[in-house]
Design a protein around this motif. Structure first.
Motif: not given
Length: 581
Positions: A499-510
């Protein structure tokens, strides 16, 4: 279908001409040699069976910073992308031309589609790519004095990357002079054989232009000889911002493009992201999204309805209609916490589940609004003066509409029964019953007829959402759905970290590319997204309906009067941020 069009193109131009590319949206995509692109496009528009009559979009990509995956991607410096649409096939087609060099050039296709004029000017403005044979290749969104081309990768994305802004007297004089309209630069004459033409500025501070839009009219008395729309005053670099924000944090920026369409903008963007990520949205989230999109469609149409009547001299309707819009915003605010820009859709679903009492609010509106629409019919649509100011004004044919890229109510007012929600359903619209309103005269009045009936059809859809709202999740459990459901973060450390990474860094989209196309409030809206496997998009292209609609103004205003121009602008239902992005 991709195999079919590939075979048709190969039989005409040879097997070695086209290099296919696999995309996440499954749109047939072919790399085409630069020297053959004009002949290929001419063939696709008018010679092939079931032709691609609409130039849907024309844009470019700066390839020089692309992290090249092993998918056959060619190491070009720039790529020009042509997106066509065939109504006969109900299919998009994407052609790409790779270019080398610091400032490459390509042949113009304005002799094939006049609508290519503004698109090619935009590519020149944003990328510095020249189009040989273009009738007037000059900047369109940026000031003529601007230095650089903003969508090139070396151009700064933030003001902090530039030096401090200083406004010297010399700069003021230079900018003011650049704004001076010189008819000869646009191919316009100052005199006819028997009269002197007058040139009149409408805007950019005129109430009839509904925002910062400037239209220069060439007049012979009261009659419009020609018109030159001057756009870009509202340009904020929406596509550039999409390439600097994370996939998640770009969502609220989309709200501000068609700023009357609200979550419709979010949906067009998120459908593209979800295609890239392979994310399936739960049924409950789909129905919630549809319900809110249709509420915003009605709210947007009410703004158009009231201001259109006001433009033509009626004062009362705008007050009644804005009051009803407030009723919709009360529902939006109760569900989302925000009104015009709720920023409530998320990757994989929506931000939260529906609150207690949402159903009663929606039910009250559904029972209240139909009689209001009937009252507005009597007040506006049946009004003698309103009819006199709109019937037979701003007429264009179905063929002209398709050739110029007109979509939405403007297309349906020409007799074309085409709505993306029906013909190419997306986001769950295939589960709803509604009709496609059409009219046949292609004038300002018929465009109004279509939009008024669309509000009734939106009510039908909302009523079905209320009656059949399914149980289940409001967000996908896919690992790229952002952010993950908050409640889950309190159960294990892995989910909390995710949750923290997906909000602060963002998801890595293929890595890949995909385009979504939705039936927004003003026509077809799409986001063409390219990922190089990072936390932000490599390229974000926003194709809005208002841009080609505004380009058509000179065609549909010639021969009418200045007063008629206000009818034409009001009947078009554009938004300046939707034009300028």
């Amino acid at each position: 279908m991709p195999e079919s069009i590939a075979a048709e193109l190969s039989s005409r131009f040879g097997d070695s001409t086209f290099l296919p590319q696999t995309t996440r949206d499954e749109t047939p995509t072919f790399w085409t040699p630069q020297e053959k692109i004009v002949a290929v496009l001419q063939f696709l528009k008018s010679e092939i069976q079931m032709p691609y009559r609409m130039l849907y979009d024309l844009t470019a990509i700066d390839e020089r910073a692309y992290k090249r995956p092993e998918n056959g991607h060619k190491p070009y410096d720039f790529t020009v992308v042509y997106t066509l649409f065939s109504f006969d096939r109900n299919a998009f087609l994407r052609l790409k031309v790779g270019l080398y060099g610091e400032y490459p050039s390509l042949e113009s296709i304005t002799p094939i589609w006049t609508a290519a004029n503004w698109y090619e000017r935009e590519v020149y403005d944003m990328f510095g790519i020249k189009f040989n044979g273009h009738p007037l290749l000059k900047r369109i969104l940026m000031p003529t004095t601007w230095e650089g081309h903003p969508l090139r990768k070396e151009h700064p994305a933030r003001a902090t990357e530039m030096g401090p802004f200083k406004l010297y007297d010399e700069k003021v004089d230079r900018e003011q002079e650049a704004l001076r309209f010189k008819p000869e630069e646009w191919g316009l004459k100052r005199h006819s054989e028997d009269a002197d033409f007058m040139f009149l500025n409408i805007g950019p501070q005129h109430p009839g232009t509904h925002g910062v839009l400037r239209i220069i009219l060439q007049l012979n008395g009261e009659d419009i000889v020609d018109a030159v729309p001057d756009i870009g005053f509202h340009h904020r670099g929406a596509e550039k911002m999409g390439e600097r924000q994370s996939w998640h944090t770009y969502i609220p920026y989309t709200d501000r493009i068609d700023y009357l369409g609200g979550v419709n903008n979010n949906l067009a963007y998120l459908l593209g992201v979800e295609k890239l990520g392979g994310i399936d949205v739960p049924l409950r989230a789909q129905v919630i999204r549809v319900m809110l999109c249709e509420l915003f469609r009605i709210a947007s149409h009410l703004v158009w309805y009231g201001t259109f009547a006001q433009d033509l001299g009626q004062l009362s309707p705008v007050f009644y209609m804005f009051t009803d819009r407030e009723r919709i915003f009360e529902i939006i605010e109760a569900i989302c916490g925000g009104r015009m820009h709720p920023n409530w859709f998320r990757i994989g679903g929506v931000a939260q589940d529906l609150p207690n009492g949402w159903d009663q609010l929606v039910k009250n509106f559904i029972s209240y609004f139909p009689r209001q629409l009937k009252e507005y019919d009597n007040m506006v649509m049946k009004n003698y003066l309103f009819k006199a100011r709109t019937k037979g004004i701003g007429v264009y044919t179905l063929e002209e509409a398709i050739d110029w890229g007109v979509t939405g109510p403007g297309l349906r007012a020409c007799g074309m029964e085409w709505d993306m929600r029906k013909k190419r359903p997306y986001g769950g619209y295939e589960n709803f019953a509604f009709e496609i309103p059409v009219a046949h005269n292609g004038d300002c009045y018929d465009r109004a007829v279509v939009r008024v009936e669309e509000m009734r059809q939106s009510l039908r859809i909302i009523e079905q959402c209320l009656a059949y709202m399914p149980a289940g999740d409001y967000k996908s459990h896919h690992p790229l759905a952002t952010p993950p459901v908050k409640a889950h973060t309190m159960k294990d450390i892995e989910t909390l970290i995710h949750h923290f990474l997906n909000v602060s860094w963002g998801p890595v989209i293929p890595a890949g590319e995909a385009m979504s196309c939705t039936e927004a409030t003003k026509g077809w809206n799409s986001y063409y997204l390219i990922s190089d496997g990072n936390t932000a998009a490599y390229r974000v292209r926003v194709r809005t309906p208002s841009f080609p609609h505004m380009q058509m103004i000179p065609l549909i205003s010639r021969g009418y009067t200045v007063a008629d121009l206000l009818s034409i602008l009001g009947g078009m239902d554009y938004v300046l941020a939707d034009i300028d992005r």
